[in-house]
Design an enzyme around this catalytic site. Structure first.
Site, PDB file in Angstrom:
ATOM      1  N   THR A 117       7.257  26.071  15.022  1.00  0.00           N
ATOM      2  CA  THR A 117       6.887  27.242  14.404  1.00  0.00           C
ATOM      3  C   THR A 117       5.814  27.823  15.178  1.00  0.00           C
ATOM      4  O   THR A 117       5.029  27.036  15.889  1.00  0.00           O
ATOM      5  CB  THR A 117       6.360  26.791  12.850  1.00  0.00           C
ATOM      6  OG1 THR A 117       5.814  27.868  12.414  1.00  0.00           O
ATOM      7  CG2 THR A 117       5.732  25.483  13.199  1.00  0.00           C
ATOM      8  N   TYR A 142       1.207  22.101   7.647  1.00  0.00           N
ATOM      9  CA  TYR A 142       2.638  22.497   7.964  1.00  0.00           C
ATOM     10  C   TYR A 142       2.630  22.667   9.700  1.00  0.00           C
ATOM     11  O   TYR A 142       3.661  22.043  10.125  1.00  0.00           O
ATOM     12  CB  TYR A 142       3.064  23.815   7.376  1.00  0.00           C
ATOM     13  CG  TYR A 142       4.182  24.382   8.065  1.00  0.00           C
ATOM     14  CD1 TYR A 142       5.523  23.583   8.196  1.00  0.00           C
ATOM     15  CD2 TYR A 142       4.157  25.726   8.704  1.00  0.00           C
ATOM     16  CE1 TYR A 142       6.593  24.203   8.675  1.00  0.00           C
ATOM     17  CE2 TYR A 142       5.563  26.129   9.340  1.00  0.00           C
ATOM     18  CZ  TYR A 142       6.650  25.366   9.290  1.00  0.00           C
ATOM     19  OH  TYR A 142       7.702  26.258   9.763  1.00  0.00           O
TER      20      TYR A 142
END
Ligand code: UDP
Length: 344
Positions: A117, A142
């Site tokens: 990501t 995250y």
């Protein structure tokens, strides 16, 4: 040879399963159905219910199928949730990737495509598109959980007969143009999904998180990429690995940024519906602007996007949202019929 798709019942994983089948690949899916749906898995794929952290299940899947590549989508993706429950994110994203990579190495499966990501970059000092060479400084658990997984894969690739491509996704949106799958997760927090729900009258409006960012209109800027282009980058990564390509990290985005206001205006224009917009404070963990430099994917993976247009993304997302409402009405009717026939 077959490709194992982890998280193949989820949003991106289900698009991947369809794209692999379209490309003539043999597909095996593992999913614990925590956020995904069994119906989202194409019937031509072999399905295993369970967790990627379950070693016995992995051993069984590897014994029963001739797998040469793993595409690892299973993971948790909600930034605020990761801020509230960091250890769950390290468990699901980092520990489970370690387990899966170790099982792949033990089983002699050499190719691994990892869903990473843009959150690994965190806040960049200038707002030019970010390249893979930029410093990585995640702003939330995250991004950190995915970065730690990348580091493990890199080190494992140096030590073993194991090669990977980590694709750093920017903001994935839209749905399969053929309407076979889309973003179906209950309570999804993605901006385009939320705006489409508002346009279809399924929520009262949209809240804008932050209007004081150092961007042109003060709202957050993101690089929205159509999910079909993203899964196509995975197909290219698979060919690259099968050709003997070395370990690689590549951004997946278009290199264009849109603000929250741009997105909301586009959804209103495409849907021809107005909805209420409310201004709220910044969301914890959010960066001001995140835009990709995707030169590596274009050059080394030979990736060429085909849906590089915000209106197209929104069109397909809206079509899917409508399809999903119809599907839910269908599910409810079927349930009512089952209850009625059981009662009489
Ligand atoms: N956003 C917003 N309202 C929402 C959801 C998102 O203003 O209801 C903003 C968010 O702050 C960010 C952008 O929209 O600037 C994209 O957020 P999303 O959650 O879709 O993806 P992220 O970039 O966090 O992965």
């Amino acid at each position: 040879m077959a490709v194992l798709v982890t998280g193949g019942a989820g949003y991106i994983g289900s698009h991947m399963a369809w794209a692999l089948l379209d490309a003539g690949e043999d597909v095996v899916v593992i999913d614990r159905l925590s956020t995904g749906f069994r119906w989202a898995v194409p019937s031509a794929a072999r399905f295993y219910f369970g967790d990627v952290g379950n070693r016995d299940l992995l051993a069984r899947i590897f014994a029963e199928n001739d797998i040469d590549a793993i595409m690892h989508f299973a993971g948790s993706i909600v930034v605020p949730e990761s801020v509230a429950h960091p250890l769950e994110y390290y468990d699901n994203n980092t520990t489970n990737t370690r387990l899966l990579a170790a099982a792949a190495i033990d089983a002699g499966i050499p190719h691994f495509v990892f869903s990473s990501t843009a959150a690994v970059y965190g806040e960049q000092r200038d707002d030019t598109p970010v390249a893979e060479t930029a410093s990585v400084q995640p702003k939330n658990p995250y991004g950190q959980s995915k970065l730690m997984a990348e580091v493990m894969l890199r080190d494992a690739a140096s030590a073993h007969d194991f090669r990977f491509v980590a694709l750093r996704y920017f903001n994935v949106a839209g749905a399969d143009p053929e309407g076979r799958t889309g973003l179906s997760t209950e309570g999804a927090t993605h901006l385009i999904k939320i705006a489409c729900e508002a346009a279809l009258g399924r929520r009262s409006g949209v809240e804008i998180y932050g209007t004081d960012y150092p961007t042109l209109d003060g709202t957050g800027v993101r690089d929205y990429i159509h999910v079909s282009d993203l899964v196509n980058a995975h197909l290219k990564a698979l060919s690259y690995l099968r050709r003997g390509g070395e370990a690689l990290i590549a951004n997946c985005g278009y290199g264009k940024g849109y603000s929250v206001l741009d997105v909301l205006q586009t959804v209103m224009r495409v849907s021809r519906q107005k909805f209420e917009v409310q201004y709220r404070p910044r969301r914890p963990g959010d960066a001001a602007s995140v835009v990709a430099n995707a030169t590596v994917a274009r050059r080394l993976l030979d990736w060429t996007p085909r849906h590089d247009d915000l209106e197209t993304i929104v069109h397909t997302a809206l079509d899917w949202e409508q399809n999903l409402s119809a599907r839910k009405v269908g599910d409810l009717r079927a349930l009512q019929q089952r209850i009625a026939s059981a009662a009489f």
